[in-house]
Each structure stands twice: as C-alpha cells, then as structure tokens.
Design a protein around this motif. Structure first.
Motif, short mmCIF file in Angstrom:
data_model
loop_
_atom_site.label_atom_id
_atom_site.label_comp_id
_atom_site.label_asym_id
_atom_site.label_seq_id
_atom_site.Cartn_x
_atom_site.Cartn_y
_atom_site.Cartn_z
N GLY A 20 -46.49 17.84 30.05
CA GLY A 20 -45.77 18.73 30.96
C GLY A 20 -44.77 17.99 31.82
O GLY A 20 -44.25 16.94 31.45
N CYS A 21 -44.50 18.54 33.01
CA CYS A 21 -43.46 17.99 33.87
C CYS A 21 -43.85 16.61 34.38
O CYS A 21 -45.02 16.27 34.51
N VAL A 78 -39.93 25.26 36.88
CA VAL A 78 -40.84 25.76 35.86
C VAL A 78 -40.09 26.36 34.67
O VAL A 78 -40.65 26.58 33.61
N TYR A 79 -38.80 26.64 34.83
CA TYR A 79 -38.03 27.21 33.72
C TYR A 79 -37.65 26.14 32.70
O TYR A 79 -37.45 26.43 31.53
N CYS A 103 -38.22 21.72 31.84
CA CYS A 103 -38.99 20.55 32.24
C CYS A 103 -38.62 19.36 31.39
O CYS A 103 -38.53 19.47 30.16
N SER A 134 -47.39 24.37 28.51
CA SER A 134 -46.74 25.65 28.81
C SER A 134 -47.03 26.11 30.22
O SER A 134 -48.16 26.01 30.71
N HIS A 135 -46.02 26.65 30.89
CA HIS A 135 -46.24 27.30 32.17
C HIS A 135 -46.93 28.64 31.96
O HIS A 135 -47.79 29.04 32.74
N ARG A 153 -41.84 24.33 27.67
CA ARG A 153 -41.84 23.11 28.47
C ARG A 153 -42.24 21.90 27.61
O ARG A 153 -43.03 21.06 28.03
N SER A 200 -49.23 34.00 35.25
CA SER A 200 -48.20 32.97 35.45
C SER A 200 -46.78 33.51 35.33
O SER A 200 -45.83 32.73 35.29
#
Length: 234
Positions: A104-105, A112-113, A115, A56-57, A69, A186
C-alpha cells in the motif's frame, strides 16, 4: 481472456473531437499478432491469491471488486508470479527491488485515490512481446481493445462533453463519478455530484463485469478503476 486478432485501427482522436488533447493525433496503427487480453480488471481475490497483502482502499467493496492502489512495479511482480504458477516464463526481470509488494501507501495519510506504493525496483527488463508468460498490454493494444472496432470516443457512442447526454452513453458501459454510488464502509465522497443536487454522495468501485462489455467481450476498460499499461506513447 478474450483474443485480440491482428488488424489495423485509427489510434488517437479526430481533430475536432470534443475533449481532444493535442497529443492525441489520429494515426493508423497495425497489430501484427494475436493477443489474449483479460476480460475484466484484476480482482482483489485474484490479487491476494498470489500476493497476500491487499493494498486496496476499497476492501469493503469485496473480493470481486478490482484491486487498486497497486503501483507499476507491483503489477509486474504479480504478473511474474502468475506466469510461474502456470509453468510459463516470467516476462519481466526485476532487480534491486525494495519494499513489500502490495503493502500500500508509503506513509499513512497519502491520497487514497492514488498511491505510490512501497515496492520499487531500480532495474526492469522486459523479455519482449514473444514472451509466453503474462505481461501488461502496450498502450496501442489497450486502445485497440477499448475501441473494439469503433471510431468514436467510446465504444457505445460519441461523447459531447454535455453531462446529461454523455451520461446516457456512459451509464451503460462504465462506473464513473456520477453513477458509482456505494454504501460500503470505505466509500468516499464523490468527485462530482452528477446532477443538480448539492447533497454529498459516497462513491467507490463496483464488482467487475457488471456493465455492458465491448463487442469483443471486455468489461470496464472505461470506468471503475484506472489500468496500467507497459508503455506510454509507444
């Protein structure tokens, strides 16, 4: 989890409904089985109980906020692990997978919206709707729950694509760009201002289950974060 009882509903949008897309032709759909659908989005706490990596961002939002994400393959892996830990058959066969679930990415600096995620599988097989384990809802099941017996564009009323009027309906049931202000570390610049002010605002997800649920007891089917389904347009 909240039970969805078998029944019929009109899926899609009425011909002159504001905001309607051409592929949203209204048609009758029948659900023939009982389905248990989780009452909230999966939280970061629930995610990390099965997959240690939290992609998660918005980690500063807290463990009761929805996990985000995560890609489709990672969700299937999480569901399989949930089935197994509860002694149920896993509903998905995942083969030729690469990467780490929840990592993650793929590369630093990705949007970041949304991924892509680094975990991918070349082969995915679904054991079918009779599988006793956990699975994603179909698109038809998701919309059935989101409508909860109503026929308008939201379960709280009809949207008119007029911001002030629509916010009166949406604010009570959904976190969205005009009301999801967040002060944690964040948070990101809001995609819309939500009013006449041009001042920059910071937004982000919020803990699950805070808005008014559907009549059937599901929260956040609209707003907060987007949700995965098993199929598209089926």
């Amino acid at each position: 989890y909240v039970a969805l009882k078998p029944g019929t509903y009109t899926r899609g949008s009425r011909l002159k409904e504001p905001g309607r897309f051409r592929n949203e032709r209204a048609h009758i759909v029948a659900l023939s089985r009982h389905v248990l659908l989780k009452s909230t989005e999966v939280t970061q706490r629930e995610w990390t109980q099965l997959i240690p990596h939290n992609p998660s961002h918005f980690t500063a939002c807290g463990l009761e906020c929805p996990v985000e994400r995560v890609n489709w393959y990672e969700v299937l892996e999480w569901l399989n692990r949930l089935s197994i830990i509860e002694g149920l058959d896993a509903c998905y066969t995942l083969e030729k997978c690469a990467g780490t679930p929840g990592a993650g990415c793929r590369t630093p600096g990705d949007n970041v919206y949304a991924c892509q995620g680094g975990f991918q599988c070349e082969v995915v097989q679904f054991k079918g709707l009779d599988c006793p384990g956990y699975r994603l809802p179909t698109e038809a099941e998701w919309e059935y729950a989101a409508r909860a017996g109503t026929t308008g564009s939201t379960y709280a009323g009809q949207l008119l694509l007029k911001a002030a009027k629509d916010y009166e309906i949406l604010n009570g049931i959904a976190w969205h760009g005009a009301n999801s202000d967040a002060a944690y570390a964040s948070s990101l610049e809001c995609p819309i201002t939500g009013g006449p002010s041009t001042a920059k605002r910071l937004c982000g997800p919020h803990p699950v289950g805070q808005k008014t649920p559907t009549e059937w007891g599901h929260f956040d089917l609209l707003g907060n974060v987007m949700e995965w389904i098993w199929d598209g347009f089926d």
